[in-house]
Design a protein around this motif. Structure first.
Motif, PDB file in Angstrom:
ATOM      1  N   ASP A 307      51.869 -36.007  21.644  1.00  0.00           N
ATOM      2  CA  ASP A 307      50.669 -35.670  21.602  1.00  0.00           C
ATOM      3  C   ASP A 307      49.911 -37.239  22.610  1.00  0.00           C
ATOM      4  OD1 ASP A 307      49.703 -34.116  19.418  1.00  0.00           O
ATOM      5  OD2 ASP A 307      51.514 -35.075  19.069  1.00  0.00           O
ATOM      6  N   GLY A 308      48.999 -36.664  22.908  1.00  0.00           N
ATOM      7  CA  GLY A 308      48.097 -37.734  23.560  1.00  0.00           C
ATOM      8  C   GLY A 308      47.749 -39.525  22.847  1.00  0.00           C
ATOM      9  N   ALA A 309      48.163 -40.507  24.040  1.00  0.00           N
ATOM     10  CA  ALA A 309      47.540 -41.962  22.766  1.00  0.00           C
ATOM     11  C   ALA A 309      46.295 -41.572  22.360  1.00  0.00           C
ATOM     12  CB  ALA A 309      47.342 -42.852  24.229  1.00  0.00           C
ATOM     13  N   SER A 310      45.440 -40.965  22.106  1.00  0.00           N
ATOM     14  CA  SER A 310      44.439 -41.600  21.017  1.00  0.00           C
ATOM     15  C   SER A 310      44.275 -40.815  20.324  1.00  0.00           C
ATOM     16  CB  SER A 310      42.924 -41.346  21.723  1.00  0.00           C
ATOM     17  OG  SER A 310      42.435 -40.573  22.565  1.00  0.00           O
ATOM     18  N   ALA A 311      44.829 -39.563  20.432  1.00  0.00           N
ATOM     19  CA  ALA A 311      45.035 -38.509  18.777  1.00  0.00           C
ATOM     20  C   ALA A 311      45.881 -38.369  17.561  1.00  0.00           C
ATOM     21  CB  ALA A 311      46.432 -37.431  19.841  1.00  0.00           C
ATOM     22  N   LEU A 312      44.671 -38.967  16.762  1.00  0.00           N
ATOM     23  CA  LEU A 312      45.414 -38.615  15.450  1.00  0.00           C
ATOM     24  C   LEU A 312      45.120 -37.916  14.248  1.00  0.00           C
ATOM     25  CD1 LEU A 312      41.915 -41.167  14.952  1.00  0.00           C
ATOM     26  CD2 LEU A 312      44.224 -42.270  15.776  1.00  0.00           C
ATOM     27  N   GLU A 313      45.104 -36.392  14.849  1.00  0.00           N
ATOM     28  CA  GLU A 313      45.702 -35.709  13.863  1.00  0.00           C
ATOM     29  C   GLU A 313      47.208 -34.890  14.376  1.00  0.00           C
ATOM     30  OE1 GLU A 313      41.739 -33.762  12.254  1.00  0.00           O
ATOM     31  OE2 GLU A 313      42.261 -33.088  14.363  1.00  0.00           O
ATOM     32  N   ILE A 314      48.052 -35.668  13.903  1.00  0.00           N
ATOM     33  CA  ILE A 314      49.257 -35.526  14.659  1.00  0.00           C
ATOM     34  C   ILE A 314      50.123 -33.685  13.743  1.00  0.00           C
ATOM     35  CG2 ILE A 314      51.720 -35.743  15.177  1.00  0.00           C
ATOM     36  CD1 ILE A 314      49.257 -37.297  16.413  1.00  0.00           C
ATOM     37  N   ASP A 315      50.214 -32.590  14.139  1.00  0.00           N
ATOM     38  CA  ASP A 315      50.221 -31.380  13.805  1.00  0.00           C
ATOM     39  C   ASP A 315      51.419 -30.973  13.629  1.00  0.00           C
ATOM     40  OD1 ASP A 315      49.500 -30.645  16.422  1.00  0.00           O
ATOM     41  OD2 ASP A 315      47.078 -29.406  15.423  1.00  0.00           O
ATOM     42  N   ASP A 316      52.610 -31.449  14.801  1.00  0.00           N
ATOM     43  CA  ASP A 316      53.379 -30.918  15.203  1.00  0.00           C
ATOM     44  C   ASP A 316      54.276 -31.528  15.673  1.00  0.00           C
ATOM     45  OD1 ASP A 316      53.359 -30.947  18.480  1.00  0.00           O
ATOM     46  OD2 ASP A 316      51.348 -29.769  17.844  1.00  0.00           O
ATOM     47  N   GLY A 317      56.123 -31.089  15.580  1.00  0.00           N
ATOM     48  CA  GLY A 317      56.896 -32.098  16.125  1.00  0.00           C
ATOM     49  C   GLY A 317      58.207 -31.549  15.954  1.00  0.00           C
ATOM     50  N   LEU A 318      59.061 -31.867  17.079  1.00  0.00           N
ATOM     51  CA  LEU A 318      60.052 -30.886  17.226  1.00  0.00           C
ATOM     52  C   LEU A 318      61.120 -31.732  17.128  1.00  0.00           C
ATOM     53  CD1 LEU A 318      58.220 -30.571  20.951  1.00  0.00           C
ATOM     54  CD2 LEU A 318      58.246 -29.331  19.446  1.00  0.00           C
TER      55      LEU A 318
END
Length: 752
Positions: A307-318
């Protein structure tokens, strides 16, 4: 007609002060208790709410007002003068003693009466909570309290007057005719408004601000009290005058986002919504997927989030799984299953819960240069709901294998609620560096394998005629963010990112700022915008997830087209489709487009711009149809349930289907269904056979409570707010460049 970006302050090079009136346009009369004002015999329009007037009140004896018209005139004059007197003290007198809401007693009954009348009446009328408190503090003034004790209706009138000033100030910058204005605010109107708006205007709820904003946009009389207040203050009787006085009062900032305020979107969560988030995060032990034993344990997988460096809501992983085949020989190639793990927001915000209602009220998250308005409270959306590193998290996981050409092997698709543990939380820049340095092909080979799969998928989609093949040169997009900076004007710094968009994702590539603006000149802007490998990876994996879930649903239900499924269990998803461009009837336009491409006019950007006229709107249907822009046979958007309400609904449908499958299996084997599993969990009734014994499903009206069109009316306005906010700060960025170097010239390519 047009609407400016929100408030352009005095130094901008154009003036949006003029506001068009309604020119006699009619307005639905039921909409407001405030709209009970009538034209008087002398032609003056009254604004004081008739529901607050009591003719037999002894407090009016000294004014000798007996009839309703005289009472209303008296209350209006007293309310305006009282509020104007207090505002004069705040704005013009240096020796004014400012009151703070922080010093108030905790017990509501011990607080001043005037403050109690004003508390909560300015919610969502200021972009910050501090601005709301500044307005509420006006009613801590001794003059307000004296008036409240004498006649509370005068203070109530002052509240109405201040609200009118706020909605008048919000209209600064609006330039549109009445019909367009009506359409632009139609998303704020709810079916229940007709009944609720006729109540006492002081029966204030969290929806009242939205209703008042809608009314003020469609009924100019709602601004009457604000205009009278400006006249009493001897200020310009216009939206600009209202804006300026509110800035001087400290309720609004110089860069107040008026487009956001006008939009009607809630700016903060209510106490009840925040409490629901806390309860869900700490006390919600109900997990039907765990009860039915369908939540799989994938914590052994190495999961990356990017994600972007400032993202707080992490809704996907791989993650990548190596599939071990018992028949696999020594010389055979490895088989891989690619996993996309999406945050299981439905686990914490199930249907008919208070948290689900909070998400529905907003419809989506809104991302602005100076922050974000989340669809759900951040104390849950960024905590247990997100896929945070080094912590167990609930997810809805999809695994899929790819053929050599990048297509999906339909029989390989696996979908299951899961429990995962994120190994690494990475940024786009970090993944780009790992791919460039080779780390992604050695120590972190999984990233390299994901990137290889993404490249195969991109090639597959382009071969099928996706937009990347149709428009080889993508038009750069800018993204503006602001940050505190004492060295910058107004203590606000501005950062501009230049990006190349590809369908559902954005590829970060370059940063423009005042320091490096003129450096490193290239022959072509396209040469300056390399595509981010990390963004390509994430974009393609999310598109893969959208195609795979659609194919899985078709496989499960056996419905390849618009035909109805004959299976006992069924699932309905929002398939997105887009027809192919129509060239046959537009041969001349196609030739122009191809000439622009052949001669590389404007470095390819003219072709990219012109080709947009051939693209058809995306449609959402309950059955699968091709999506030409993505080059896919079917596509479902479901990968952002934390920030898109429609995705949250899709999660509910997918999980309900899986639960029903398990219940059908249990019933077929005469095994008991866990009693804690409810009809809401399944999307249908759970009945007992003949009133006793094992339960069974009643499939009538399955998932009838899921409406994928619900709240979609908010998506357009939310995009408008985001675009307008970006536009405003980009203009401010350009203004600052001009101020720092008046002789600066910039080369530009104008498309349109």
């Amino acid at each position: 007609s047009s609407v400016s970006a929100f408030v352009p302050h005095g130094k901008l090079w154009y003036n949006h002060e003029r506001v068009h009136g309604h020119n006699g346009a009619t307005t639905n009369t039921f909409l407001s208790a405030f709209a009970n004002s009538k034209e008087t015999s002398v032609g003056r329009q009254r604004w004081y709410p008739s529901t607050l007037i009591q003719l037999d009140d002894s407090a009016l004896k000294e004014s000798h007002a007996q009839d309703e018209e005289s009472v209303r005139q008296y209350l209006e004059e007293e309310s305006v003068e009282l509020l104007a007197d207090v505002i004069r003290s705040v704005v013009f007198y240096d020796n004014f003693t400012e009151h703070s809401v922080d010093t108030l007693a905790e017990e509501e009954s011990n607080r001043p009466l005037a403050y109690q009348l004003a508390k909560g009446r300015f919610v969502d009328f200021c972009c910050t909570r501090q601005g709301e408190e500044k307005l509420e503090s006006l009613f801590l003034d001794d003059r307000m309290e004296e008036a409240a004790i004498k006649d509370a209706r005068i203070v109530k009138g002052a509240v109405v007057c201040l609200q009118s000033l706020l909605v008048l100030g919000m209209s600064y910058g609006v330039v549109m005719n009445p019909d367009v204005l009506e359409r632009s605010v139609s998303h704020m109107r709810e079916p229940t408004d007709e009944n609720e708006i006729l109540q006492d205007p002081f029966e204030w709820t969290h929806e009242s601000s939205r209703r008042l904003k809608y009314l003020s946009a469609t009924d100019e009389s709602m601004k009457m009290a604000g205009l009278q207040l400006l006249a009493a203050l001897q200020r310009k009787r216009s939206p600009l005058g209202a804006y300026e006085i509110l800035v001087r009062m400290g309720a609004w900032g110089k860069h107040e986002n008026l487009v956001l305020l006008r939009s009607g979107f809630p700016l903060r969560f209510t106490e009840g919504e925040e409490e629901a988030a806390v309860q869900a995060a700490t006390s919600n032990l109900h997990d039907p997927d765990e009860l039915l034993n369908i939540r799989q344990d994938y914590r052994n997988q190495k999961v990356y989030t990017i994600d972007g460096a400032s993202a707080l809501e992490i809704d996907d992983g791989l993650s990548v799984e190596v599939i071990k085949d018992d028949q696999e020989g020594e010389g055979e190639e490895r088989r891989y299953r690619y996993w996309i793990h999406i945050a299981d927001a439905d686990r914490w915000a199930p249907r008919n819960s208070d948290l689900f209602a909070a998400a529905r009220r907003r419809g989506c998250s809104i991302y602005l240069p100076d922050g974000a308005l989340s669809m759900m409270p951040t104390r849950i959306s960024t905590q247990v709901m997100s896929l945070n590193a080094n912590a167990d998290a609930c997810a809805l996981s999809l695994g899929v294998e790819l053929a050599m050409d990048g297509s999906i092997i339909d029989s390989s698709i696996v979908v299951a609620p899961s429990r995962i543990r994120v190994s690494y939380r990475l940024t786009y820049d970090e993944v780009d560096e790992m791919i460039e340095d080779g780390i992604a092909f050695n120590e972190e080979w999984e990233l390299g394998q994901l990137f290889a799969a993404a490249q195969a998928r991109r090639a597959f989609r382009m071969k099928n005629g996706s937009a990347e093949a149709f428009v080889p040169t993508q038009i750069p997009q800018y993204s503006v963010s602001t940050f505190p900076d004492k060295k910058s004007p107004d203590n606000v710094g501005i950062k501009v990112d230049i990006q190349v968009s590809h369908n559902g994702g954005k590829n970060q590539s370059a940063i423009a700022d005042s320091q490096n603006h003129a450096s490193e000149q290239c022959d072509s802007l396209a040469d300056e915008l390399p595509v981010s490998s990390a963004s390509t990876l994430v974009t393609e994996m999310m598109i893969l997830a959208g195609e795979a879930i659609g194919k899985w649903a078709l496989r499960e239900t056996g419905t390849p087209s618009e035909e109805e499924s004959s299976k006992e269990n069924n699932i309905f998803l929002p398939y997105r489709s887009q027809p192919k461009p129509d060239y046959r009837s537009r041969a001349r336009e196609k030739k122009i487009m191809m000439d622009l491409l052949e001669y590389n006019v404007g470095d390819g950007y003219c072709h990219a711009w012109y080709s947009r006229r051939f693209l058809s709107p995306v449609k959402v249907t309950s059955y699968a149809k091709p999506h030409s822009g993505l080059g896919l046979g079917c596509y479902v958007q479901w990968t952002s349930p934390i920030r898109r309400f429609q995705d949250l609904q899709a999660h509910a449908a997918i999980k309900r289907y899986l639960r029903r499958q398990k219940v059908i299996e249990l019933c077929a084997n005469d095994l008991p269904v866990p009693p804690a599993v409810t009809s809401d969990d399944l999307g249908c009734s759970l009945l007992a056979k003949n009133g006793e014994g094992p339960r069974k499903l009643d499939m009538k009206g399955v998932d009838s409570d899921i409406d994928y069109d619900d709240r979609t009316k908010l998506l357009g306005p939310s995009r408008f707010v985001m675009r307008s906010s970006q536009k405003y700060w980009m203009l401010e960025y350009i203004r600052r460049l001009h101020d720092s170097d008046p002789g600066l010239t910039l080369e530009a390519l104008v498309l349109g």
